[in-house]
Design a protein around this motif. Structure first.
Motif, PDB file in Angstrom:
ATOM      1  N   UNK A   1       0.844  -1.171   0.000  1.00 31.03           N
ATOM      2  CA  UNK A   1       0.000   0.000   0.000  1.00 31.03           C
ATOM      3  C   UNK A   1       0.892   1.239   0.000  1.00 31.03           C
ATOM      4  N   UNK A   2       0.490   2.270  -0.719  1.00 26.60           N
ATOM      5  CA  UNK A   2       1.286   3.481  -0.856  1.00 26.60           C
ATOM      6  C   UNK A   2       0.549   4.668  -0.240  1.00 26.60           C
ATOM      7  N   UNK A   3       1.278   5.453   0.548  1.00 27.24           N
ATOM      8  CA  UNK A   3       0.698   6.679   1.102  1.00 27.24           C
ATOM      9  C   UNK A   3       0.563   7.702  -0.015  1.00 27.24           C
ATOM     10  N   UNK A   4      -0.511   8.448   0.012  1.00 25.71           N
ATOM     11  CA  UNK A   4      -0.715   9.497  -0.977  1.00 25.71           C
ATOM     12  C   UNK A   4      -0.393  10.872  -0.432  1.00 25.71           C
ATOM     13  N   UNK A   5      -0.425  10.985   0.904  1.00 25.82           N
ATOM     14  CA  UNK A   5      -0.189  12.286   1.517  1.00 25.82           C
ATOM     15  C   UNK A   5       0.323  12.106   2.939  1.00 25.82           C
ATOM     16  N   UNK A   6       1.030  13.145   3.410  1.00 25.61           N
ATOM     17  CA  UNK A   6       1.629  13.122   4.745  1.00 25.61           C
ATOM     18  C   UNK A   6       1.345  14.453   5.425  1.00 25.61           C
ATOM     19  N   UNK A  38       6.168  11.004  -5.460  1.00 23.44           N
ATOM     20  CA  UNK A  38       4.778  11.400  -5.733  1.00 23.44           C
ATOM     21  C   UNK A  38       3.859  11.302  -4.526  1.00 23.44           C
ATOM     22  N   UNK A  39       4.370  11.725  -3.384  1.00 23.78           N
ATOM     23  CA  UNK A  39       3.554  11.810  -2.167  1.00 23.78           C
ATOM     24  C   UNK A  39       3.496  13.278  -1.769  1.00 23.78           C
ATOM     25  N   UNK A  40       2.315  13.751  -1.403  1.00 23.89           N
ATOM     26  CA  UNK A  40       2.093  15.157  -1.064  1.00 23.89           C
ATOM     27  C   UNK A  40       2.338  15.381   0.425  1.00 23.89           C
TER      28      UNK A  40
END
Length: 75
Positions: A1-6, A38-40
């Motif tokens: 699973x990949x994080x999209x935002x932090x 590509x994570x915000x």
């Protein structure tokens, strides 16, 4: 699973929410690193007597623009 935002947050036990130069440097480093994958990074909150949002102050957008220019020139 990949994080999209932090969302970053940390506390200043002194209660003063003014970001230190170290706070700003680490935020730029994290921002740049996340942009590469590509994570915000939405915001960096500093909690003390209240809180300070670097995003609300416009600092995050300026840093994001600087990092994007750097990445555009790096390719």
């Amino acid at each position: 699973m990949k994080a999209g935002a932090v969302l970053m947050a940390h506390n200043h036990p002194s209660g003063d929410t003014t970001p230190s130069s170290e706070d700003l440097v680490i935020t730029r480093k994290v921002l740049l690193s996340l942009m590469v994958i590509d994570v915000v990074l939405h915001d960096h909150l500093i909690v003390g007597s209240g809180y300070r949002s670097l995003s609300d102050e416009g600092w995050m957008q300026n840093a994001r623009d600087e990092c994007q220019k750097f990445l555009n020139n790096a390719v």
